[in-house]
Scaffold this motif. Structure first.
Motif, PDB file in Angstrom:
ATOM      1  N   ARG A 194       0.835  -1.216   0.000  1.00 57.80           N
ATOM      2  CA  ARG A 194       0.000   0.000   0.000  1.00 57.80           C
ATOM      3  C   ARG A 194       0.863   1.256   0.000  1.00 57.80           C
ATOM      4  NH1 ARG A 194      -1.161   2.898   4.226  1.00 57.80           N
ATOM      5  NH2 ARG A 194      -0.670   1.177   5.650  1.00 57.80           N
ATOM      6  N   LEU A 195       1.904   1.281   0.807  1.00 63.06           N
ATOM      7  CA  LEU A 195       2.768   2.457   0.867  1.00 63.06           C
ATOM      8  C   LEU A 195       3.474   2.705  -0.450  1.00 63.06           C
ATOM      9  CD1 LEU A 195       4.283   1.990   4.433  1.00 63.06           C
ATOM     10  CD2 LEU A 195       2.681   3.765   3.702  1.00 63.06           C
ATOM     11  N   VAL A 196       3.925   1.643  -1.098  1.00 64.78           N
ATOM     12  CA  VAL A 196       4.572   1.788  -2.402  1.00 64.78           C
ATOM     13  C   VAL A 196       3.582   2.384  -3.411  1.00 64.78           C
ATOM     14  CG1 VAL A 196       5.588   0.550  -4.347  1.00 64.78           C
ATOM     15  CG2 VAL A 196       6.249  -0.053  -2.032  1.00 64.78           C
ATOM     16  N   CYS A 197       2.344   1.872  -3.413  1.00 63.26           N
ATOM     17  CA  CYS A 197       1.331   2.392  -4.340  1.00 63.26           C
ATOM     18  C   CYS A 197       1.046   3.858  -4.076  1.00 63.26           C
ATOM     19  CB  CYS A 197       0.051   1.572  -4.236  1.00 63.26           C
ATOM     20  SG  CYS A 197       0.224  -0.122  -4.839  1.00 63.26           S
ATOM     21  N   GLN A 198       0.985   4.249  -2.825  1.00 59.15           N
ATOM     22  CA  GLN A 198       0.754   5.650  -2.499  1.00 59.15           C
ATOM     23  C   GLN A 198       1.899   6.523  -2.987  1.00 59.15           C
ATOM     24  OE1 GLN A 198       0.181   5.346   1.739  1.00 59.15           O
ATOM     25  NE2 GLN A 198      -2.034   5.115   1.569  1.00 59.15           N
ATOM     26  N   ILE A 199       3.115   6.009  -2.890  1.00 58.00           N
ATOM     27  CA  ILE A 199       4.287   6.776  -3.331  1.00 58.00           C
ATOM     28  C   ILE A 199       4.264   6.988  -4.840  1.00 58.00           C
ATOM     29  CG2 ILE A 199       6.789   6.628  -3.660  1.00 58.00           C
ATOM     30  CD1 ILE A 199       6.949   5.386  -0.846  1.00 58.00           C
ATOM     31  N   VAL A 200       4.049   5.914  -5.613  1.00 57.61           N
ATOM     32  CA  VAL A 200       4.153   6.061  -7.068  1.00 57.61           C
ATOM     33  C   VAL A 200       2.975   6.825  -7.652  1.00 57.61           C
ATOM     34  CG1 VAL A 200       5.563   3.998  -7.345  1.00 57.61           C
ATOM     35  CG2 VAL A 200       3.083   3.817  -7.584  1.00 57.61           C
ATOM     36  N   MET A 201       1.834   6.831  -6.960  1.00 60.69           N
ATOM     37  CA  MET A 201       0.690   7.599  -7.443  1.00 60.69           C
ATOM     38  C   MET A 201       0.702   9.032  -6.936  1.00 60.69           C
ATOM     39  SD  MET A 201      -2.424   4.840  -7.416  1.00 60.69           S
ATOM     40  CE  MET A 201      -2.236   3.241  -8.204  1.00 60.69           C
ATOM     41  N   GLY A 202       1.748   9.383  -6.171  1.00 59.14           N
ATOM     42  CA  GLY A 202       1.933  10.748  -5.752  1.00 59.14           C
ATOM     43  C   GLY A 202       1.037  11.206  -4.645  1.00 59.14           C
ATOM     44  N   LEU A 203       0.492  10.255  -3.861  1.00 57.24           N
ATOM     45  CA  LEU A 203      -0.468  10.624  -2.822  1.00 57.24           C
ATOM     46  C   LEU A 203       0.015  10.300  -1.419  1.00 57.24           C
ATOM     47  CD1 LEU A 203      -3.722   9.360  -4.560  1.00 57.24           C
ATOM     48  CD2 LEU A 203      -2.902  11.704  -4.400  1.00 57.24           C
ATOM     49  N   GLU A 204       1.349  10.087  -1.277  1.00 54.89           N
ATOM     50  CA  GLU A 204       1.812   9.680   0.044  1.00 54.89           C
ATOM     51  C   GLU A 204       1.708  10.787   1.087  1.00 54.89           C
ATOM     52  OE1 GLU A 204       5.574  11.063  -2.124  1.00 54.89           O
ATOM     53  OE2 GLU A 204       3.672  10.102  -2.585  1.00 54.89           O
ATOM     54  N   ASP A 205       1.597  12.055   0.635  1.00 58.74           N
ATOM     55  CA  ASP A 205       1.570  13.164   1.578  1.00 58.74           C
ATOM     56  C   ASP A 205       0.229  13.898   1.607  1.00 58.74           C
ATOM     57  OD1 ASP A 205       4.251  12.785   2.340  1.00 58.74           O
ATOM     58  OD2 ASP A 205       4.941  13.868   0.555  1.00 58.74           O
ATOM     59  N   THR A 206      -0.793  13.297   1.018  1.00 56.39           N
ATOM     60  CA  THR A 206      -2.089  13.964   1.007  1.00 56.39           C
ATOM     61  C   THR A 206      -3.166  13.035   1.538  1.00 56.39           C
ATOM     62  OG1 THR A 206      -3.768  15.022  -0.355  1.00 56.39           O
ATOM     63  CG2 THR A 206      -2.484  13.287  -1.398  1.00 56.39           C
ATOM     64  N   GLY A 207      -4.131  13.590   2.202  1.00 56.15           N
ATOM     65  CA  GLY A 207      -5.226  12.779   2.717  1.00 56.15           C
ATOM     66  C   GLY A 207      -6.439  12.770   1.803  1.00 56.15           C
ATOM     67  N   GLU A 208      -6.323  13.432   0.632  1.00 55.57           N
ATOM     68  CA  GLU A 208      -7.466  13.519  -0.275  1.00 55.57           C
ATOM     69  C   GLU A 208      -7.564  12.255  -1.116  1.00 55.57           C
ATOM     70  OE1 GLU A 208      -7.429  17.035  -2.556  1.00 55.57           O
ATOM     71  OE2 GLU A 208      -7.166  18.378  -0.842  1.00 55.57           O
ATOM     72  N   ASP A 209      -8.718  11.615  -1.076  1.00 59.81           N
ATOM     73  CA  ASP A 209      -8.994  10.402  -1.842  1.00 59.81           C
ATOM     74  C   ASP A 209      -7.793   9.463  -1.827  1.00 59.81           C
ATOM     75  OD1 ASP A 209     -10.533   8.654  -3.234  1.00 59.81           O
ATOM     76  OD2 ASP A 209     -10.273   9.613  -5.174  1.00 59.81           O
ATOM     77  N   PRO A 210      -7.433   8.948  -0.664  1.00 57.73           N
ATOM     78  CA  PRO A 210      -6.215   8.135  -0.554  1.00 57.73           C
ATOM     79  C   PRO A 210      -6.308   6.833  -1.336  1.00 57.73           C
ATOM     80  CG  PRO A 210      -7.557   7.925   1.415  1.00 57.73           C
ATOM     81  CD  PRO A 210      -8.183   9.011   0.586  1.00 57.73           C
ATOM     82  N   ILE A 211      -5.152   6.288  -1.653  1.00 57.25           N
ATOM     83  CA  ILE A 211      -5.066   4.969  -2.269  1.00 57.25           C
ATOM     84  C   ILE A 211      -5.237   3.933  -1.165  1.00 57.25           C
ATOM     85  CG2 ILE A 211      -3.586   3.376  -3.544  1.00 57.25           C
ATOM     86  CD1 ILE A 211      -4.567   5.778  -5.173  1.00 57.25           C
ATOM     87  N   ILE A 212      -6.207   3.033  -1.324  1.00 51.35           N
ATOM     88  CA  ILE A 212      -6.494   2.054  -0.278  1.00 51.35           C
ATOM     89  C   ILE A 212      -6.571   0.652  -0.871  1.00 51.35           C
ATOM     90  CG2 ILE A 212      -7.741   3.769   1.093  1.00 51.35           C
ATOM     91  CD1 ILE A 212     -10.359   2.294   0.289  1.00 51.35           C
ATOM     92  N   PHE A 213      -6.584  -0.332   0.005  1.00 51.70           N
ATOM     93  CA  PHE A 213      -6.714  -1.731  -0.381  1.00 51.70           C
ATOM     94  C   PHE A 213      -8.064  -1.985  -1.039  1.00 51.70           C
ATOM     95  CE2 PHE A 213      -8.427  -5.903   0.822  1.00 51.70           C
ATOM     96  CZ  PHE A 213      -7.461  -6.765   0.298  1.00 51.70           C
TER      97      PHE A 213
END
Length: 313
Positions: A112-131
């Motif tokens: 999950r953390l890797v996916c958040q990093i590559v999609m550019g959302l690791e530092d934002t709480g807006e519409d997060p990448i989730i399982f």
């Protein structure tokens, strides 16, 4: 519960992470070495094998278990699937406190953390990448059954849903050494840039689909005769445009839902076990569930044989 201290990843500016991001944009996939620590690989292997032995373990996975190679005649005489697929394995594996492995396990959390990093959302709480969902895909020794070239999005479109946000990432984590001759992943680099291709059923009445070679377009001239397409032609020709990605146990590939990929069959004496997790924006997961789409969590019953029309070139 697999023992792992903290989920520590390089900061978002390291060369390793920069390569993940660059490959994600250019190729539509990338490789992460040692997604889970070597000490945790045997733990996941044992959990995996218990689910493969589910009836003996008193676990009922029948609603979630499927032969992903059912389009071919069974290769072994003992009833083993050509390609064993178990959806939602995390529903069956909990720690001593009753928490699912998808919430506390290092594989899910790191993926999950890797996916958040590559999609550019690791530092934002807006519409997060989730399982979204997970699954096991096992290739038993000498079953020698390939998975046809396809885009994952084509399976999701079979549900009739229209995703306004098509971002998604699948993590394919090897639990055995994954090689060309036992079924490592192959990808066509850059294929995610051309949208969703048309797909067709490989065999009437079966779940498995393949990209329709008659509609791949001039951006990937394959030389397949549209009047007499053959699966073996498509596999070999797309492999000519693709790359195999062998992995050591615990390492993983991450690919977009629009990246063309496939695996060869397992012709070796050993299993090829893979644990797959998928992630997408929270709003799209909610959209799926609101429309009754749960990636086989309820059951495989009702999965229909059909064509999938795409918008690719």
């Amino acid at each position: 519960k697999p023992s792992e201290s903290a989920v520590n990843w390089p900061s978002a500016c390291t060369p390793q992470v920069n390569k993940w991001k660059d490959d994600w944009q250019k190729l539509g996939y990338f490789v992460v070495q040692d997604l889970i620590n070597p000490s945790n690989v045997p733990v996941y292997q044992e959990l995996y094998d218990r689910l493969l032995r589910a009836p003996e373990e008193g676990i009922d996975t029948s609603k979630h278990r499927h032969d992903l190679g059912s389009n071919e005649e069974r290769k072994l005489s003992d009833g083993v699937e050509n390609i064993t697929q178990i959806m939602w394995p995390s529903d069956f594996v909990k720690d001593i406190h009753g928490q699912s492995i998808r919430d506390v396990g290092p594989l899910h959390n790191r993926a999950r953390l890797v996916c958040q990093i590559v999609m550019g959302l690791e530092d934002t709480g807006e519409d997060p990448i989730i399982f979204d969902f997970d699954m096991l895909i096992n290739k038993h020794p000498h079953t020698d059954t390939s998975v046809p070239w396809h885009q994952d999005m084509a399976y999701w479109r079979k549900s009739g849903l229209e995703f306004i946000d098509t971002r998604s990432a699948s993590c394919w984590c090897a639990l055995d050494e994954a090689k060309v001759d036992n079924g490592c992943m192959w990808f066509v680099p850059g294929s995610h840039k051309h949208g969703l291709y048309n797909h067709r059923s490989v065999r009437e009445g079966h779940h498995i689909i393949s990209v329709d070679e008659r509609y791949l377009g001039n951006n990937m001239p394959l030389g397949v005769d549209p009047s007499n397409p053959r699966a073996e032609d498509l596999d070999s020709l797309l492999e000519g445009h693709g790359r195999p990605e062998p992995l050591q146990p615990g390492s993983a590939t991450f690919h977009s839902g629009l990246t063309l990929h496939h695996t060869r069959g397992n012709s070796t004496d050993s299993h090829r076990r893979a644990y797959i997790t998928n992630f997408r924006p929270a709003a799209m997961v909610a959209y799926e569930r609101e429309n009754g789409f749960d990636h086989g969590r309820t059951s495989f019953t009702g999965i229909e044989d059909q064509q999938v029309s795409g918008n690719g070139l």
